[in-house]
Write an enzyme that holds these catalytic residues in place. Structure first.
Site, PDB file in Angstrom:
ATOM      1  N   LYS A 104       0.866  -1.187   0.000  1.00 52.01           N
ATOM      2  CA  LYS A 104       0.000   0.000   0.000  1.00 52.01           C
ATOM      3  C   LYS A 104       0.898   1.230   0.000  1.00 52.01           C
ATOM      4  CE  LYS A 104      -2.780   1.339   3.523  1.00 52.01           C
ATOM      5  NZ  LYS A 104      -4.017   1.346   4.329  1.00 52.01           N
ATOM      6  N   ARG A 112     -10.928  -1.824   6.023  1.00 50.93           N
ATOM      7  CA  ARG A 112     -10.167  -2.633   6.985  1.00 50.93           C
ATOM      8  C   ARG A 112     -10.061  -1.953   8.347  1.00 50.93           C
ATOM      9  NH1 ARG A 112      -5.708   0.708   8.435  1.00 50.93           N
ATOM     10  NH2 ARG A 112      -3.846   0.216   7.219  1.00 50.93           N
ATOM     11  N   ALA A 127      -5.211   7.884  16.371  1.00 49.85           N
ATOM     12  CA  ALA A 127      -3.777   8.151  16.588  1.00 49.85           C
ATOM     13  C   ALA A 127      -2.969   7.066  15.901  1.00 49.85           C
ATOM     14  CB  ALA A 127      -3.474   8.201  18.081  1.00 49.85           C
ATOM     15  N   ASP A 128      -2.609   7.312  14.653  1.00 50.74           N
ATOM     16  CA  ASP A 128      -1.900   6.290  13.872  1.00 50.74           C
ATOM     17  C   ASP A 128      -0.548   6.783  13.378  1.00 50.74           C
ATOM     18  OD1 ASP A 128      -2.816   8.151  12.104  1.00 50.74           O
ATOM     19  OD2 ASP A 128      -3.415   6.713  10.573  1.00 50.74           O
ATOM     20  N   SER A 172      -5.512   0.912  17.682  1.00 50.20           N
ATOM     21  CA  SER A 172      -5.313   0.531  16.278  1.00 50.20           C
ATOM     22  C   SER A 172      -4.421   1.551  15.603  1.00 50.20           C
ATOM     23  CB  SER A 172      -6.666   0.483  15.564  1.00 50.20           C
ATOM     24  OG  SER A 172      -6.492   0.600  14.163  1.00 50.20           O
TER      25      SER A 172
HETATM   26  N1  NAD Z   1      -5.951   3.185  12.824  1.00 52.32           N
HETATM   27  C1  NAD Z   1      -6.000   3.119  11.523  1.00 52.32           C
HETATM   28  O1  NAD Z   1      -5.808   2.062  10.921  1.00 52.32           O
HETATM   29  C2  NAD Z   1      -6.341   4.340  10.741  1.00 52.32           C
HETATM   30  C3  NAD Z   1      -6.729   4.204   9.408  1.00 52.32           C
HETATM   31  C4  NAD Z   1      -7.087   5.361   8.707  1.00 52.32           C
HETATM   32  C5  NAD Z   1      -7.033   6.597   9.305  1.00 52.32           C
HETATM   33  N2  NAD Z   1      -6.609   6.697  10.608  1.00 52.32           N
HETATM   34  C6  NAD Z   1      -6.541   7.971  11.289  1.00 52.32           C
HETATM   35  O2  NAD Z   1      -7.850   8.283  11.724  1.00 52.32           O
HETATM   36  C7  NAD Z   1      -7.983   9.703  11.797  1.00 52.32           C
HETATM   37  C8  NAD Z   1      -9.233  10.118  11.043  1.00 52.32           C
HETATM   38  O3  NAD Z   1      -9.051   9.805   9.668  1.00 52.32           O
HETATM   39  P1  NAD Z   1     -10.230  10.084   8.617  1.00 52.32           P
HETATM   40  O4  NAD Z   1      -9.695   9.678   7.299  1.00 52.32           O
HETATM   41  O5  NAD Z   1     -11.493   9.501   9.086  1.00 52.32           O
HETATM   42  O6  NAD Z   1     -10.306  11.667   8.680  1.00 52.32           O
HETATM   43  P2  NAD Z   1     -11.542  12.599   8.367  1.00 52.32           P
HETATM   44  O7  NAD Z   1     -10.986  13.954   8.206  1.00 52.32           O
HETATM   45  O8  NAD Z   1     -12.373  12.007   7.285  1.00 52.32           O
HETATM   46  O9  NAD Z   1     -12.424  12.507   9.726  1.00 52.32           O
HETATM   47  C9  NAD Z   1     -12.017  13.037  10.953  1.00 52.32           C
HETATM   48  C10 NAD Z   1     -13.260  13.533  11.639  1.00 52.32           C
HETATM   49  O10 NAD Z   1     -12.940  13.898  12.985  1.00 52.32           O
HETATM   50  C11 NAD Z   1     -13.681  15.059  13.283  1.00 52.32           C
HETATM   51  N3  NAD Z   1     -13.094  15.699  14.449  1.00 52.32           N
HETATM   52  C12 NAD Z   1     -12.051  16.557  14.497  1.00 52.32           C
HETATM   53  N4  NAD Z   1     -11.814  16.907  15.772  1.00 52.32           N
HETATM   54  C13 NAD Z   1     -12.735  16.275  16.530  1.00 52.32           C
HETATM   55  C14 NAD Z   1     -13.021  16.254  17.916  1.00 52.32           C
HETATM   56  N5  NAD Z   1     -12.293  16.953  18.783  1.00 52.32           N
HETATM   57  N6  NAD Z   1     -14.051  15.493  18.356  1.00 52.32           N
HETATM   58  C15 NAD Z   1     -14.791  14.767  17.494  1.00 52.32           C
HETATM   59  N7  NAD Z   1     -14.556  14.747  16.155  1.00 52.32           N
HETATM   60  C16 NAD Z   1     -13.537  15.493  15.690  1.00 52.32           C
HETATM   61  C17 NAD Z   1     -13.629  15.870  12.004  1.00 52.32           C
HETATM   62  O11 NAD Z   1     -14.630  16.871  11.981  1.00 52.32           O
HETATM   63  C18 NAD Z   1     -13.828  14.791  10.968  1.00 52.32           C
HETATM   64  O12 NAD Z   1     -15.193  14.587  10.667  1.00 52.32           O
HETATM   65  C19 NAD Z   1      -6.688  10.282  11.228  1.00 52.32           C
HETATM   66  O13 NAD Z   1      -5.817  10.629  12.284  1.00 52.32           O
HETATM   67  C20 NAD Z   1      -6.140   9.143  10.423  1.00 52.32           C
HETATM   68  O14 NAD Z   1      -4.738   9.249  10.251  1.00 52.32           O
HETATM   69  C21 NAD Z   1      -6.280   5.584  11.321  1.00 52.32           C
END
Ligand code: NAD
Length: 354
Positions: free
Chosen positions: A106, A149, A253-254, A324
């Site tokens: 990826k 996933r 938190a990734d 995660s």
């Molecule tokens: N663990 C994993 O495998 C994994 C996979 C993908 C993404 N992520 C991480 O997950 C996070 C979100 O990614 P995404 O693609 O969904 O982003 P995104 O921008 O689509 O969604 C994030 C959401 O969080 C909201 N938000 C911001 N601050 C907030 C708060 N204080 N309280 C509640 N909601 C709040 C935003 O308004 C937004 O709707 C990123 O940090 C990303 O790197 C982790």
């Protein structure tokens, strides 16, 4: 993207011309002495919507669970992900894994400012190759694979770690991946839930889609299972939010510098993660590890719980926290399901001949 008919025709005619001296092995052409003389690779390309049509949330949950067990057993392998900074925009990540006769890479971004210009944070491709011949066989939209996933592991962790009677869900952060965590939990039988997001339209849309409710952060964190999927730039879970029997999935938190729970809250929980090295260096656990409050012995990998080699929830009163960080074996699990769906004819795909 269209199939290159000129290339296909040329390859076919050269195969006919060389007929007696060439051995056809699937789509590959190999000389009688075993040297590859002329390769024809037909690569299927699955866009976002096709991937989501190919793999259901329930299928993704089962595949991701099996992948974690295979990884725990050493049957699926995954070197550490490589980060390539692209300041000030974000970073690229290269995430390889191999298992079940396939290998994936990826190649994906995290560009946090992209939404300000109307683009997704996460973009890229997953390349799937045959692990026996090395032949690339499929390209997939990385955003769709990642969302599916990531949502799936929230359901897998909840089934393994939440109390058996846990049902209600709080979603904190209803963006792309929060939405898929909610969909996968719903597919696994959890809900109804409360969706919270500072963007009311995001929370409302997700709630309406699932028949759940939009609400405040306080409403969301009082549910049986709480999933946090925010950008990780502000604390959304503090020690005061913890209560007996709660299960937390911390997904946002990734990477280094991100956290959704206070160090004190993390240190108070029974701790689980997808993979210790990632979680302790760039996950929800990192702050507590750096503060000396959490050591390796206190954290159990989810795959070991699923494989039955480690204990899960310590008791009904415990607060469990699953960190995660996102594993390439999860991508491989979803990619494998997508490849099977295409090969079985359950979805069509664009193809390109290399
Ligand atoms: N663990 C994993 O495998 C994994 C996979 C993908 C993404 N992520 C991480 O997950 C996070 C979100 O990614 P995404 O693609 O969904 O982003 P995104 O921008 O689509 O969604 C994030 C959401 O969080 C909201 N938000 C911001 N601050 C907030 C708060 N204080 N309280 C509640 N909601 C709040 C935003 O308004 C937004 O709707 C990123 O940090 C990303 O790197 C982790």
């Amino acid at each position: 993207m269209k199939r290159s008919s000129a290339a296909t025709t040329a390859a076919a005619s050269s195969g006919v011309a060389l007929g007696a001296t060439m051995v056809s092995l699937g789509r590959r052409l190999t000389t009688a002495r075993g040297y590859r003389a002329h390769g024809v690779t037909e690569l299927a390309v699955l866009d976002h919507d096709t991937l989501l049509a190919a793999v259901t949330a329930s299928d993704a949950i089962e595949r991701v669970r099996a992948a974690l067990v295979a990884f725990a057993a050493g049957d699926w392998v995954m070197p550490p992900k490589v980060y390539l900074d692209s300041p000030p925009h974000g970073d690229f990540r290269a995430m390889p894994a191999r298992g079940g006769g396939l290998a994936v890479l990826k190649w994906v971004t995290s560009f946090p400012s992209n939404p300000e210009i109307g683009l997704p944070t996460v973009r890229g491709v997953v390349c799937v190759s045959d692990a026996v011949t090395g032949e690339p066989v499929m390209l997939l939209d990385a955003g769709a694979v990642t969302a599916l996933r990531t949502g799936a592991i929230a359901a897998v962790a909840t089934q393994a770690l939440a109390p058996p009677d846990a049902r209600s869900v709080g979603i904190v952060g209803c963006g792309l991946n929060g939405g898929w965590a909610a969909r996968c939990l719903a597919a696994a039988g959890y809900g109804p839930g409360v969706c919270h997001d500072p963007r009311p339209s995001a929370a409302q849309a997700l709630a309406e889609e699932l028949g759940w409710a939009a609400g405040t952060r306080g409403d969301a964190v009082r549910r049986d299972v709480v999933c946090c999927v925010t950008p990780g730039s502000a604390i959304v879970i503090d020690a005061g939010d913890l209560r007996p029997g709660l299960h937390l999935n911390m997904l946002g938190a990734d990477g280094p510098g991100k956290a959704e729970a206070s160090v004190g809250a993390v240190a108070s929980c029974a701790l689980f993660c997808d993979e210790w090295e990632q979680a302790s260096h760039g996950g929800e656990l990192t702050g507590a590890v750096q503060a000396g409050l959490v050591t390796r012995e206190r954290v159990t990998e989810l795959g070991a719980v699923l494989a039955g080699t480690a204990t899960g929830r310590p008791g009904p009163e415990a607060v469990t926290l699953f960190d995660s960080t996102g594993l390439a074996i999860q991508d491989l699990a979803v990619a494998t399901a997508a490849l099977e769906a295409w090969r079985d004819g359950r979805v069509g795909a664009q193809t390109v001949t290399l």
